[in-house]
Motif scaffolding. Structure first.
Motif, PDB file in Angstrom:
ATOM      1  N   GLY A  55      24.590  25.918  26.392  1.00 39.06           N
ATOM      2  CA  GLY A  55      25.040  24.636  26.922  1.00 39.06           C
ATOM      3  C   GLY A  55      24.791  24.479  28.408  1.00 39.06           C
ATOM      4  O   GLY A  55      25.074  23.422  28.967  1.00 39.06           O
ATOM      5  N   ARG A  56      24.265  25.549  29.059  1.00 35.25           N
ATOM      6  CA  ARG A  56      24.006  25.533  30.494  1.00 35.25           C
ATOM      7  C   ARG A  56      25.247  25.060  31.250  1.00 35.25           C
ATOM      8  O   ARG A  56      25.215  24.144  32.078  1.00 35.25           O
ATOM      9  CB  ARG A  56      22.796  24.658  30.834  1.00 35.25           C
ATOM     10  N   LEU A  57      26.353  25.732  30.940  1.00 35.69           N
ATOM     11  CA  LEU A  57      27.637  25.382  31.532  1.00 35.69           C
ATOM     12  C   LEU A  57      28.098  26.485  32.480  1.00 35.69           C
ATOM     13  O   LEU A  57      27.733  27.651  32.327  1.00 35.69           O
ATOM     14  CB  LEU A  57      28.685  25.167  30.440  1.00 35.69           C
ATOM     15  N   TRP A  58      28.903  26.097  33.447  1.00 36.42           N
ATOM     16  CA  TRP A  58      29.433  27.016  34.447  1.00 36.42           C
ATOM     17  C   TRP A  58      30.940  27.030  34.343  1.00 36.42           C
ATOM     18  O   TRP A  58      31.590  25.983  34.297  1.00 36.42           O
ATOM     19  CB  TRP A  58      28.999  26.540  35.828  1.00 36.42           C
ATOM     20  N   LEU A  59      31.503  28.237  34.275  1.00 42.27           N
ATOM     21  CA  LEU A  59      32.944  28.403  34.235  1.00 42.27           C
ATOM     22  C   LEU A  59      33.349  29.119  35.519  1.00 42.27           C
ATOM     23  O   LEU A  59      32.730  30.129  35.882  1.00 42.27           O
ATOM     24  CB  LEU A  59      33.338  29.240  33.012  1.00 42.27           C
ATOM     25  N   PRO A  60      34.339  28.621  36.248  1.00 43.34           N
ATOM     26  CA  PRO A  60      34.750  29.296  37.488  1.00 43.34           C
ATOM     27  C   PRO A  60      34.956  30.791  37.240  1.00 43.34           C
ATOM     28  O   PRO A  60      35.552  31.187  36.237  1.00 43.34           O
ATOM     29  CB  PRO A  60      36.058  28.588  37.850  1.00 43.34           C
ATOM     30  N   LEU A  61      34.460  31.603  38.160  1.00 41.69           N
ATOM     31  CA  LEU A  61      34.465  33.044  37.950  1.00 41.69           C
ATOM     32  C   LEU A  61      35.856  33.603  37.663  1.00 41.69           C
ATOM     33  O   LEU A  61      36.006  34.436  36.753  1.00 41.69           O
ATOM     34  CB  LEU A  61      33.836  33.749  39.154  1.00 41.69           C
ATOM     35  N   PRO A  62      36.914  33.207  38.399  1.00 40.07           N
ATOM     36  CA  PRO A  62      38.247  33.738  38.066  1.00 40.07           C
ATOM     37  C   PRO A  62      38.677  33.399  36.637  1.00 40.07           C
ATOM     38  O   PRO A  62      39.329  34.208  35.972  1.00 40.07           O
ATOM     39  CB  PRO A  62      39.161  33.073  39.097  1.00 40.07           C
ATOM     40  N   VAL A  63      38.300  32.208  36.174  1.00 41.38           N
ATOM     41  CA  VAL A  63      38.642  31.804  34.809  1.00 41.38           C
ATOM     42  C   VAL A  63      37.863  32.662  33.805  1.00 41.38           C
ATOM     43  O   VAL A  63      38.423  33.180  32.828  1.00 41.38           O
ATOM     44  CB  VAL A  63      38.345  30.312  34.589  1.00 41.38           C
ATOM     45  N   LEU A  64      36.566  32.818  34.042  1.00 45.73           N
ATOM     46  CA  LEU A  64      35.728  33.607  33.130  1.00 45.73           C
ATOM     47  C   LEU A  64      36.210  35.051  33.058  1.00 45.73           C
ATOM     48  O   LEU A  64      36.323  35.633  31.974  1.00 45.73           O
ATOM     49  CB  LEU A  64      34.271  33.553  33.587  1.00 45.73           C
ATOM     50  N   LEU A  65      36.497  35.644  34.215  1.00 46.70           N
ATOM     51  CA  LEU A  65      36.894  37.053  34.243  1.00 46.70           C
ATOM     52  C   LEU A  65      38.245  37.269  33.566  1.00 46.70           C
ATOM     53  O   LEU A  65      38.418  38.241  32.814  1.00 46.70           O
ATOM     54  CB  LEU A  65      36.932  37.560  35.683  1.00 46.70           C
ATOM     55  N   THR A  66      39.203  36.397  33.820  1.00 47.54           N
ATOM     56  CA  THR A  66      40.521  36.570  33.194  1.00 47.54           C
ATOM     57  C   THR A  66      40.460  36.289  31.696  1.00 47.54           C
ATOM     58  O   THR A  66      41.135  36.963  30.904  1.00 47.54           O
ATOM     59  CB  THR A  66      41.573  35.678  33.861  1.00 47.54           C
ATOM     60  N   LEU A  67      39.627  35.329  31.288  1.00 56.02           N
ATOM     61  CA  LEU A  67      39.455  35.059  29.863  1.00 56.02           C
ATOM     62  C   LEU A  67      38.848  36.269  29.159  1.00 56.02           C
ATOM     63  O   LEU A  67      39.340  36.723  28.110  1.00 56.02           O
ATOM     64  CB  LEU A  67      38.578  33.830  29.661  1.00 56.02           C
ATOM     65  N   LEU A  68      37.765  36.800  29.716  1.00 50.89           N
ATOM     66  CA  LEU A  68      37.119  37.960  29.101  1.00 50.89           C
ATOM     67  C   LEU A  68      38.043  39.174  29.117  1.00 50.89           C
ATOM     68  O   LEU A  68      38.059  39.958  28.156  1.00 50.89           O
ATOM     69  CB  LEU A  68      35.811  38.274  29.827  1.00 50.89           C
ATOM     70  N   ALA A  69      38.808  39.339  30.188  1.00 52.58           N
ATOM     71  CA  ALA A  69      39.757  40.457  30.245  1.00 52.58           C
ATOM     72  C   ALA A  69      40.778  40.350  29.118  1.00 52.58           C
ATOM     73  O   ALA A  69      41.084  41.339  28.436  1.00 52.58           O
ATOM     74  CB  ALA A  69      40.446  40.498  31.599  1.00 52.58           C
ATOM     75  N   GLY A  70      41.310  39.151  28.914  1.00 56.33           N
ATOM     76  CA  GLY A  70      42.274  38.951  27.840  1.00 56.33           C
ATOM     77  C   GLY A  70      41.686  39.242  26.472  1.00 56.33           C
ATOM     78  O   GLY A  70      42.331  39.868  25.618  1.00 56.33           O
ATOM     79  N   LEU A  71      40.450  38.813  26.253  1.00 56.90           N
ATOM     80  CA  LEU A  71      39.805  39.038  24.961  1.00 56.90           C
ATOM     81  C   LEU A  71      39.483  40.511  24.742  1.00 56.90           C
ATOM     82  O   LEU A  71      39.725  41.054  23.651  1.00 56.90           O
ATOM     83  CB  LEU A  71      38.532  38.194  24.862  1.00 56.90           C
ATOM     84  N   VAL A  72      38.929  41.166  25.754  1.00 54.33           N
ATOM     85  CA  VAL A  72      38.568  42.578  25.609  1.00 54.33           C
ATOM     86  C   VAL A  72      39.817  43.432  25.399  1.00 54.33           C
ATOM     87  O   VAL A  72      39.841  44.330  24.535  1.00 54.33           O
ATOM     88  CB  VAL A  72      37.761  43.069  26.827  1.00 54.33           C
ATOM     89  N   LEU A  73      40.868  43.172  26.165  1.00 50.43           N
ATOM     90  CA  LEU A  73      42.102  43.923  26.002  1.00 50.43           C
ATOM     91  C   LEU A  73      42.724  43.669  24.624  1.00 50.43           C
ATOM     92  O   LEU A  73      43.286  44.593  24.006  1.00 50.43           O
ATOM     93  CB  LEU A  73      43.085  43.561  27.113  1.00 50.43           C
TER      94      LEU A  73
END
Length: 226
Positions: A55-73
């Motif tokens: 989709g060539r979309l950009w997600l603010p880095l703090p949002v992306l990192l916290t989202l991925l952290a929540g999913l990985v954990l």
């Protein structure tokens, strides 16, 4: 509306893996249940990547990192929950990551009705404490983190609020399944897992609502219009 086909396609693998996992759980196929449980959240992470890249979309880095952290954990919690304390610790950390997501990604105050989570938390502890024994401390800490995460989810949008609510419902039922004679049948176990997977998907969809076009000019226009 142009994002709808992209989202449906991106999360088709997650929906397929989740449906298969829930089906084998409902059928009581224990070994296949265990083998497929660890595939669900990675499929959800894959969906996030597809949406952002295709989709060539950009997600603010703090949002992306916290989202991925929540999913990985959460994924680590899924595959380590056979050791209850270890698995629960990873899920507690996942909720902390989601709290950070709701704090950095959204600006609204929590909704007033989130105060009802205090009553839920007190009631859950009263019901479970007689069965918890030495696990009382960690379960109480987890319940507090879950309640706070759900309260902060109301800072976001409909999807994040649904995610927080479904997490509370899933984990409440799971607590009774683990520590009382209630909710022991395969259909009830399937319901608990289905609510959990729906909660994860809703949080992801809520976070992706913050995505903007990747090109700098388009992103600036989107941010200016927000």
């Amino acid at each position: 509306m142009r994002r709808v086909p992209l989202v449906l396609g991106a999360f088709a693998p997650f929906l397929a893996v989740s449906a298969f996992h829930l089906a084998v759980k409902l059928a009581g196929l224990v070994e296949l249940d265990r083998a497929t449980k660890g595939l669900t959240v990675p499929a959800l992470i894959l969906g996030v990547g597809i949406v952002l890249l295709i989709g060539r979309l950009w997600l603010p880095l703090p949002v992306l990192l916290t989202l991925l952290a929540g999913l990985v954990l959460s994924w680590i919690g899924d595959i380590t929950l056979t050791d209850f304390v270890v698995g629960l610790s990873f899920f507690l950390a996942a909720h902390v990551a989601y709290m950070a997501l709701f704090l950095v990604g959204f600006r609204r105050r929590p909704s007033w009705w989130s105060l009802g989570l205090l009553a839920w938390y007190a009631g859950l502890l009263v019901a479970l404490v007689p069965s918890l024994g030495e696990l009382t401390g960690i379960v109480a800490a987890y319940g507090a983190a879950l309640a706070l995460m759900a309260a902060l989810s109301t800072r976001g949008n409909l999807f994040t609020m649904l995610g927080g609510t479904l997490f509370v419902a899933s984990d409440s039922l799971l607590a009774f399944r683990l520590f009382t004679p209630l909710f022991q049948t395969p259909p009830e176990d399937t319901l608990i897992m289905g609510l959990y997977l729906a909660a994860q998907l809703c949080i992801v969809l809520g976070a992706l609502r913050l995505a903007t076009p990747r090109t700098p000019a388009a992103r600036r226009d989107a941010e200016a219009a927000a």
